[in-house]
Design an enzyme around this catalytic site. Structure first.
Site, PDB file in Angstrom:
ATOM      1  N   ARG A 133      34.376  35.342  27.578  1.00 30.19           N
ATOM      2  CA  ARG A 133      34.718  34.465  28.627  1.00 30.19           C
ATOM      3  C   ARG A 133      35.384  33.119  28.195  1.00 30.19           C
ATOM      4  O   ARG A 133      35.312  32.186  29.063  1.00 30.19           O
ATOM      5  CB  ARG A 133      33.794  34.560  29.624  1.00 30.19           C
ATOM      6  CG  ARG A 133      33.404  35.726  30.504  1.00 30.19           C
ATOM      7  CD  ARG A 133      32.777  35.139  31.782  1.00 30.19           C
ATOM      8  NE  ARG A 133      32.042  36.267  32.313  1.00 30.19           N
ATOM      9  CZ  ARG A 133      30.771  36.422  32.423  1.00 30.19           C
ATOM     10  NH1 ARG A 133      30.112  35.160  32.411  1.00 30.19           N
ATOM     11  NH2 ARG A 133      29.951  37.298  32.803  1.00 30.19           N
ATOM     12  N   ARG A 183      44.921  29.184  37.725  1.00 31.02           N
ATOM     13  CA  ARG A 183      44.504  30.255  38.998  1.00 31.02           C
ATOM     14  C   ARG A 183      45.096  29.840  40.239  1.00 31.02           C
ATOM     15  O   ARG A 183      45.042  30.535  41.156  1.00 31.02           O
ATOM     16  CB  ARG A 183      42.907  30.512  38.812  1.00 31.02           C
ATOM     17  CG  ARG A 183      42.441  31.306  39.794  1.00 31.02           C
ATOM     18  CD  ARG A 183      41.023  31.514  39.748  1.00 31.02           C
ATOM     19  NE  ARG A 183      40.388  32.294  40.815  1.00 31.02           N
ATOM     20  CZ  ARG A 183      39.156  33.073  40.877  1.00 31.02           C
ATOM     21  NH1 ARG A 183      38.632  33.394  39.636  1.00 31.02           N
ATOM     22  NH2 ARG A 183      38.851  33.704  41.978  1.00 31.02           N
ATOM     23  N   TYR A 200      29.478  50.050  38.459  1.00 24.83           N
ATOM     24  CA  TYR A 200      30.554  49.474  39.499  1.00 24.83           C
ATOM     25  C   TYR A 200      31.255  50.414  40.410  1.00 24.83           C
ATOM     26  O   TYR A 200      31.202  50.355  41.746  1.00 24.83           O
ATOM     27  CB  TYR A 200      31.685  48.584  38.897  1.00 24.83           C
ATOM     28  CG  TYR A 200      31.312  47.499  38.379  1.00 24.83           C
ATOM     29  CD1 TYR A 200      31.091  46.350  39.315  1.00 24.83           C
ATOM     30  CD2 TYR A 200      30.840  47.009  37.027  1.00 24.83           C
ATOM     31  CE1 TYR A 200      30.563  44.886  38.749  1.00 24.83           C
ATOM     32  CE2 TYR A 200      30.354  45.922  36.312  1.00 24.83           C
ATOM     33  CZ  TYR A 200      30.270  44.779  37.273  1.00 24.83           C
ATOM     34  OH  TYR A 200      29.852  43.569  36.805  1.00 24.83           O
ATOM     35  N   ASP A 216      40.147  42.052  33.099  1.00 27.40           N
ATOM     36  CA  ASP A 216      38.837  42.383  33.869  1.00 27.40           C
ATOM     37  C   ASP A 216      38.392  43.778  33.278  1.00 27.40           C
ATOM     38  O   ASP A 216      39.576  44.602  33.253  1.00 27.40           O
ATOM     39  CB  ASP A 216      38.945  42.022  35.426  1.00 27.40           C
ATOM     40  CG  ASP A 216      37.630  42.324  36.109  1.00 27.40           C
ATOM     41  OD1 ASP A 216      37.170  43.485  36.550  1.00 27.40           O
ATOM     42  OD2 ASP A 216      37.018  41.274  36.335  1.00 27.40           O
ATOM     43  N   ARG A 241      36.354  29.610  34.041  1.00 25.33           N
ATOM     44  CA  ARG A 241      36.354  28.634  34.956  1.00 25.33           C
ATOM     45  C   ARG A 241      35.930  27.198  34.574  1.00 25.33           C
ATOM     46  O   ARG A 241      35.850  26.360  35.313  1.00 25.33           O
ATOM     47  CB  ARG A 241      35.768  29.075  36.184  1.00 25.33           C
ATOM     48  CG  ARG A 241      36.291  29.914  37.155  1.00 25.33           C
ATOM     49  CD  ARG A 241      35.547  30.771  38.028  1.00 25.33           C
ATOM     50  NE  ARG A 241      34.602  31.486  37.670  1.00 25.33           N
ATOM     51  CZ  ARG A 241      33.636  32.180  38.360  1.00 25.33           C
ATOM     52  NH1 ARG A 241      33.375  31.870  39.757  1.00 25.33           N
ATOM     53  NH2 ARG A 241      32.455  32.793  37.991  1.00 25.33           N
TER      54      ARG A 241
END
Length: 364
Positions: free
Chosen positions: A28, A41, A154, A78, A32
Site C-alpha cells: 500500500r 483521489r 469477500y 484493488d 492515504r
C-alpha cells in the site's frame, strides 16, 4: 516497447541472486498517508474513479517513488477487481470499505460464476502498460491479485468480516460449492496475472490476506491448493526475462514450509514471524519478503531505525558460507497505515539501504 531497467535489485533479490543492498518497497505504498494521493483521489471523485482510470492509477503509483528511493512500484488497483468483473457489483461505501451488491450465497449463485471476460478488466492492463512506460526503467513494476480463498471470502461475505461466519459455514456445509468457487477464482486469477505480465508487470504477487483465518487442514485444502493452481498456470517469463512470483499469507507463519514448497520465488511473512528463524526453516530455497510491524512507523525516526536494523540483522548476511545467496526484500508485515507520517517512511527507506550495505561490507 519499454525502457531498459536501470535498477533490478528487487528482481535479483526475489531470485536469490547477489545484490549490493536489500531492496525495499511497501505494501500500500501508494495510499492515504500521502497528501498528494488524497488530492488525486479527490479529483477522481472516488476510489473506483481512481482505480479504473489508467491516468489516475499511473499518477498515484508513481507518487511514492517521487518521495522515496523505493526499489519497486506496485500497480495501484484493488484485489476485488476480478469478482467485480464476474458481475458481483463492487462498490465502496464511505467509512465501510468494499461491498458487493450480489454476493455468492447459494447453489444458483455458484453456478453462475465463470472466469470473466478479461476485456472487462482492460482498464487494469492499460494502467500496467501506462505505469511501466512512465517509470522509464527506473524500477520494476509489480502486478498483483488476491488469492482464490481471499477473493472467496469477500464474494461470500459480501464485504469484509470479523468472524468469516458466512464463508466458513458454506465451506463446512457445502465444501463442493466452495471448491467450485475456488476453482473458478484460481483460473480467473491466473488469467488476470498473465494478462498483467503481458501488459508489462515484471513481478507478480498473490495476496492471501485471509488464509490465516483457516484451521490447519482447511488451509491446505481451501487456500494453499488453489494458490498452487494459480502458480501452475502463470507465465514464467516475458520478453526473455524471468517474472518472479511472491506469495503472502497473512497469519500463515505456521505453514511457512508448505507455502515455500509452492512454485513461488518468494514468500512474504507478517510481523509475527521471526525472520531469522524463517530463513532457517526454508533454508534459502525461496526468498523472503518482510516483515516490519507497520505500527513501528508511528515511532520516532531513531526508533524506526533501530527496529529496521533489527529486521535486517535477523535475516543476516544474504551470502551464505556455502556460497549460496539468500534473497531478502524488505517490506512491512502488512499494508502501511493511512495515519503514518510520510517523513517516517523516508527514515525507514534510508535505514534499510544504509544498514544493508553495511552488513555486506562487514561480510566482505
Amino acid at each position: 516497447m519499454f525502457a531498459p531497467l536501470q535498477n533490478d535489485c528487487l528482481l535479483r533479490a526475489l531470485l536469490r541472486q547477489p545484490t549490493e543492498y536489500t531492496p525495499v518497497w511497501l505494501m500500500r505504498q501508494a495510499g492515504r498517508y500521502l497528501p498528494e494521493y488524497n488530492a488525486t483521489r479527490a479529483r477522481a471523485g472516488s476510489f473506483m474513479g481512481l482505480a479504473t482510470d489508467p491516468g489516475y492509477a499511473t499518477e498515484v503509483t508513481l507518487q511514492p517513488l517521487e518521495r522515496y528511493a523505493l526499489d519497486a512500484a506496485i500497480l495501484f488497483s484493488d484485489i476485488l477487481t476480478v469478482p467485480d468483473a464476474m458481475g458481483l457489483g463492487l462498490r465502496f461505501e464511505a467509512g465501510e470499505g468494499p461491498r458487493f451488491e450480489r454476493p455468492v450465497r447459494d447453489e444458483a449463485d455458484v453456478a453462475r460464476l465463470a472466469v470473466p471476460d478479461l476485456e472487462r478488466l482492460r482498464y487494469v492492463f492499460d494502467a500496467v502498460t501506462s505505469i511501466r512506460r512512465a517509470l522509464q526503467g527506473r524500477v520494476p513494476l509489480i502486478g498483483f491479485s488476491g488469492s482464490p480463498w481471499t477473493l472467496a471470502c469477500y464474494m461470500v461475505e459480501g464485504r469484509g468480516s470479523d468472524d468469516y461466519r458466512l464463508v466458513k459455514t458454506l465451506m463446512y456445509r457445502r465444501p463442493d460449492l466452495m471448491h467450485r468457487i475456488l476453482q473458478v477464482n484460481a483460473d480467473a486469477v491466473a488469467a488476470y496475472l498473465n494478462a498483467q505480465i503481458e501488459a508489462g508487470a515484471q513481478a507478480v504477487m498473490i495476496f492471501d490476506s485471509w488464509g490465516g483465518v483457516l484451521a490447519d487442514g482447511a488451509f491446505q485444502r481451501f487456500s494453499l491448493a488453489y494458490t498452487r493452481r494459480v502458480l501452475q498456470q502463470l507465465k514464467r517469463d516475458q520478453d526473455g526475462q524471468v517474472v518472479p512470483r511472491i506469495v503472502f499469507t497473512k497469519g500463515g507463519g505456521q505453514w511457512l514450509e508448505e507455502i515455500a514448497a509452492l512454485e513461488a520465488d518468494a514468500v512474504g511473512v507478517d510481523w509475527t514471524v521471526h525472520l531469522g528463524r524463517a530463513r532457517q526453516r526454508v533454508d534459502d530455497r525461496v526468498a523472503l519478503q518482510g516483515n516490519l510491524d507497520p505500527a513501528v512507523l508511528f515511532a520516532e525516526p531513531q526508533q524506526i531505525q533501530t527496529e529496521a536494523e533489527a529486521v535486517l540483522d535477523s535475516f543476516g548476511p544474504p551470502e551464505r558460507p556455502d556460497g549460496r545467496w539468500g534473497g531478502h526484500v524488505f517490506n512491512l508485515g502488512h499494508g502501511i497505515s493511512q495515519f503514518t507520517p510520510p517523513e517516517h517512511v523516508q527514515a525507514l527507506v534510508e535505514t534499510v539501504h544504509r544498514h544493508s550495505r553495511t552488513l555486506r561490507r562487514e561480510r566482505g
